[in-house]
Design a protein around this motif. Structure first.
Motif, PDB file in Angstrom:
ATOM      1  N   ARG A   1       0.830  -1.214   0.000  1.00  0.00           N
ATOM      2  CA  ARG A   1       0.000   0.000   0.000  1.00  0.00           C
ATOM      3  C   ARG A   1       0.857   1.254   0.000  1.00  0.00           C
ATOM      4  O   ARG A   1       0.527   2.245  -0.661  1.00  0.00           O
ATOM      5  N   VAL A   2       1.953   1.235   0.742  1.00  0.00           N
ATOM      6  CA  VAL A   2       2.862   2.385   0.763  1.00  0.00           C
ATOM      7  C   VAL A   2       3.421   2.619  -0.641  1.00  0.00           C
ATOM      8  O   VAL A   2       3.452   3.756  -1.129  1.00  0.00           O
ATOM      9  N   LEU A   3       3.835   1.541  -1.310  1.00  0.00           N
ATOM     10  CA  LEU A   3       4.372   1.669  -2.668  1.00  0.00           C
ATOM     11  C   LEU A   3       3.302   2.142  -3.653  1.00  0.00           C
ATOM     12  O   LEU A   3       3.580   2.968  -4.522  1.00  0.00           O
ATOM     13  N   GLN A   4       2.084   1.643  -3.513  1.00  0.00           N
ATOM     14  CA  GLN A   4       0.996   2.096  -4.385  1.00  0.00           C
ATOM     15  C   GLN A   4       0.718   3.584  -4.175  1.00  0.00           C
ATOM     16  O   GLN A   4       0.551   4.335  -5.141  1.00  0.00           O
ATOM     17  N   GLY A   5       0.683   3.998  -2.910  1.00  0.00           N
ATOM     18  CA  GLY A   5       0.504   5.419  -2.617  1.00  0.00           C
ATOM     19  C   GLY A   5       1.659   6.245  -3.151  1.00  0.00           C
ATOM     20  O   GLY A   5       1.460   7.340  -3.682  1.00  0.00           O
ATOM     21  N   GLY A   6       2.866   5.707  -3.031  1.00  0.00           N
ATOM     22  CA  GLY A   6       4.048   6.390  -3.552  1.00  0.00           C
ATOM     23  C   GLY A   6       4.005   6.542  -5.059  1.00  0.00           C
ATOM     24  O   GLY A   6       4.437   7.554  -5.612  1.00  0.00           O
ATOM     25  N   LEU A   7       3.475   5.539  -5.735  1.00  0.00           N
ATOM     26  CA  LEU A   7       3.337   5.578  -7.191  1.00  0.00           C
ATOM     27  C   LEU A   7       2.388   6.704  -7.608  1.00  0.00           C
ATOM     28  O   LEU A   7       2.717   7.520  -8.476  1.00  0.00           O
ATOM     29  N   ILE A   8       1.246   6.769  -6.946  1.00  0.00           N
ATOM     30  CA  ILE A   8       0.265   7.825  -7.245  1.00  0.00           C
ATOM     31  C   ILE A   8       0.830   9.204  -6.879  1.00  0.00           C
ATOM     32  O   ILE A   8       0.712  10.164  -7.648  1.00  0.00           O
ATOM     33  N   ASN A   9       1.469   9.290  -5.728  1.00  0.00           N
ATOM     34  CA  ASN A   9       2.044  10.552  -5.274  1.00  0.00           C
ATOM     35  C   ASN A   9       3.111  11.060  -6.242  1.00  0.00           C
ATOM     36  O   ASN A   9       3.095  12.224  -6.651  1.00  0.00           O
ATOM     37  N   ALA A  10       4.030  10.182  -6.626  1.00  0.00           N
ATOM     38  CA  ALA A  10       5.117  10.590  -7.530  1.00  0.00           C
ATOM     39  C   ALA A  10       4.561  11.016  -8.890  1.00  0.00           C
ATOM     40  O   ALA A  10       5.008  12.020  -9.468  1.00  0.00           O
ATOM     41  N   GLY A  11       3.578  10.277  -9.400  1.00  0.00           N
ATOM     42  CA  GLY A  11       2.960  10.654 -10.671  1.00  0.00           C
ATOM     43  C   GLY A  11       2.278  12.012 -10.587  1.00  0.00           C
ATOM     44  O   GLY A  11       2.386  12.834 -11.499  1.00  0.00           O
ATOM     45  N   SER A  12       1.590  12.237  -9.472  1.00  0.00           N
ATOM     46  CA  SER A  12       0.911  13.523  -9.263  1.00  0.00           C
ATOM     47  C   SER A  12       1.903  14.674  -9.230  1.00  0.00           C
ATOM     48  O   SER A  12       1.709  15.703  -9.884  1.00  0.00           O
ATOM     49  N   TRP A  13       2.969  14.493  -8.452  1.00  0.00           N
ATOM     50  CA  TRP A  13       3.977  15.550  -8.343  1.00  0.00           C
ATOM     51  C   TRP A  13       4.724  15.757  -9.656  1.00  0.00           C
ATOM     52  O   TRP A  13       5.096  16.889  -9.989  1.00  0.00           O
ATOM     53  N   ALA A  14       4.954  14.706 -10.428  1.00  0.00           N
ATOM     54  CA  ALA A  14       5.638  14.866 -11.725  1.00  0.00           C
ATOM     55  C   ALA A  14       4.816  15.773 -12.639  1.00  0.00           C
ATOM     56  O   ALA A  14       5.352  16.689 -13.269  1.00  0.00           O
ATOM     57  N   ILE A  15       3.517  15.525 -12.688  1.00  0.00           N
ATOM     58  CA  ILE A  15       2.633  16.359 -13.515  1.00  0.00           C
ATOM     59  C   ILE A  15       2.624  17.797 -13.006  1.00  0.00           C
ATOM     60  O   ILE A  15       2.776  18.747 -13.780  1.00  0.00           O
ATOM     61  N   TYR A  16       2.444  17.965 -11.703  1.00  0.00           N
ATOM     62  CA  TYR A  16       2.433  19.308 -11.118  1.00  0.00           C
ATOM     63  C   TYR A  16       3.744  20.041 -11.416  1.00  0.00           C
ATOM     64  O   TYR A  16       3.734  21.218 -11.798  1.00  0.00           O
ATOM     65  N   ASN A  17       4.858  19.346 -11.249  1.00  0.00           N
ATOM     66  CA  ASN A  17       6.161  19.979 -11.449  1.00  0.00           C
ATOM     67  C   ASN A  17       6.343  20.473 -12.878  1.00  0.00           C
ATOM     68  O   ASN A  17       6.882  21.562 -13.098  1.00  0.00           O
ATOM     69  N   ILE A  18       5.907  19.690 -13.844  1.00  0.00           N
ATOM     70  CA  ILE A  18       6.010  20.136 -15.244  1.00  0.00           C
ATOM     71  C   ILE A  18       5.228  21.431 -15.426  1.00  0.00           C
ATOM     72  O   ILE A  18       5.722  22.405 -16.001  1.00  0.00           O
ATOM     73  N   LEU A  19       4.006  21.452 -14.911  1.00  0.00           N
ATOM     74  CA  LEU A  19       3.136  22.618 -15.082  1.00  0.00           C
ATOM     75  C   LEU A  19       3.605  23.835 -14.281  1.00  0.00           C
ATOM     76  O   LEU A  19       3.375  24.973 -14.691  1.00  0.00           O
ATOM     77  N   ALA A  20       4.293  23.587 -13.152  1.00  0.00           N
ATOM     78  CA  ALA A  20       4.766  24.689 -12.305  1.00  0.00           C
ATOM     79  C   ALA A  20       6.168  25.172 -12.687  1.00  0.00           C
ATOM     80  O   ALA A  20       6.656  26.147 -12.115  1.00  0.00           O
ATOM     81  N   GLY A  21       6.830  24.502 -13.609  1.00  0.00           N
ATOM     82  CA  GLY A  21       8.172  24.909 -14.029  1.00  0.00           C
ATOM     83  C   GLY A  21       9.301  24.297 -13.219  1.00  0.00           C
ATOM     84  O   GLY A  21      10.430  24.754 -13.279  1.00  0.00           O
ATOM     85  N   SER A  22       8.999  23.260 -12.481  1.00  0.00           N
ATOM     86  CA  SER A  22      10.024  22.557 -11.701  1.00  0.00           C
ATOM     87  C   SER A  22      10.500  21.353 -12.513  1.00  0.00           C
ATOM     88  O   SER A  22      10.061  20.219 -12.298  1.00  0.00           O
ATOM     89  N   TYR A  23      11.410  21.602 -13.435  1.00  0.00           N
ATOM     90  CA  TYR A  23      11.814  20.557 -14.371  1.00  0.00           C
ATOM     91  C   TYR A  23      12.674  19.489 -13.704  1.00  0.00           C
ATOM     92  O   TYR A  23      12.516  18.301 -13.995  1.00  0.00           O
ATOM     93  N   VAL A  24      13.549  19.886 -12.808  1.00  0.00           N
ATOM     94  CA  VAL A  24      14.323  18.906 -12.046  1.00  0.00           C
ATOM     95  C   VAL A  24      13.379  18.122 -11.139  1.00  0.00           C
ATOM     96  O   VAL A  24      13.507  16.898 -11.004  1.00  0.00           O
TER      97      VAL A  24
END
Length: 168
Positions: free
Chosen positions: A121-144
């Motif tokens: 469950r921790v890994l599944q949550g981590g998968l969703i969390n990382a995907g969410s933040w990756a999308i947000y980061n692209i849109l917010a200009g956080s390329y790294v």
């Protein structure tokens, strides 16, 4: 704009945050993992503040507080999870400024809910969390940050579905 001194400094801060995040996965104890993720979150908070990404900034601070709290408190983690999820939602409403500012709120809330569960469950949550933040980061200009979260996403995917014994 993209290669200004400020741009390089802001992206470099995200890189330092990512180094702490990667090193957290090498820790054996949950306490060590969460402490390094606390430090990572502080660097990400500074990074988002310099970008002007309010939702990322506030969520990173809450995540840092959550991680240090969970590293110190062993009992009532499900109750604590509910408190932090409520805090994510309340602050998400307060800092809302673009449609995509809700993305890290959702990812952080799901991951927080899953933190007190099984490793899967921790890994599944981590998968969703990382995907969410990756999308947000692209849109917010956080390329790294987007690259970092994409790698965390792949590591969680690998741990869940390919080789279950390690992150990296």
């Amino acid at each position: 704009k993209y290669m200004s001194v400020k741009f390089i400094i802001v992206q470099s801060i995200a890189f330092v945050a990512f180094l702490f995040l990667i090193s957290s996965y090498k820790e054996k104890r949950k306490k060590g993992i969460l402490f390094k993720q606390f430090i990572s979150g502080l660097f990400y908070s500074l990074h988002y503040a310099l970008l002007g990404a309010r939702s990322g900034f506030v969520n990173s601070i809450i995540i840092s507080i959550r991680n240090i709290t969970f590293s110190k408190v062993r009992k009532n983690q499900k109750k604590l999870s509910k408190i932090f999820i409520a805090l994510f939602i309340i602050m998400g409403i307060i800092t809302f400024n673009e449609w995509y500012s809700v993305i890290p709120v959702m990812g952080a809330s799901i991951y927080t809910y899953n933190m007190s569960g099984t490793k899967k469950r921790v890994l599944q949550g981590g998968l969703i969390n990382a995907g969410s933040w990756a999308i947000y980061n692209i849109l917010a200009g956080s390329y790294v940050g987007a690259l970092a979260e994409s790698l965390v996403f792949l590591a969680n995917f690998k741990a869940l579905y390919i080789k279950k014994s390690s992150y990296f």
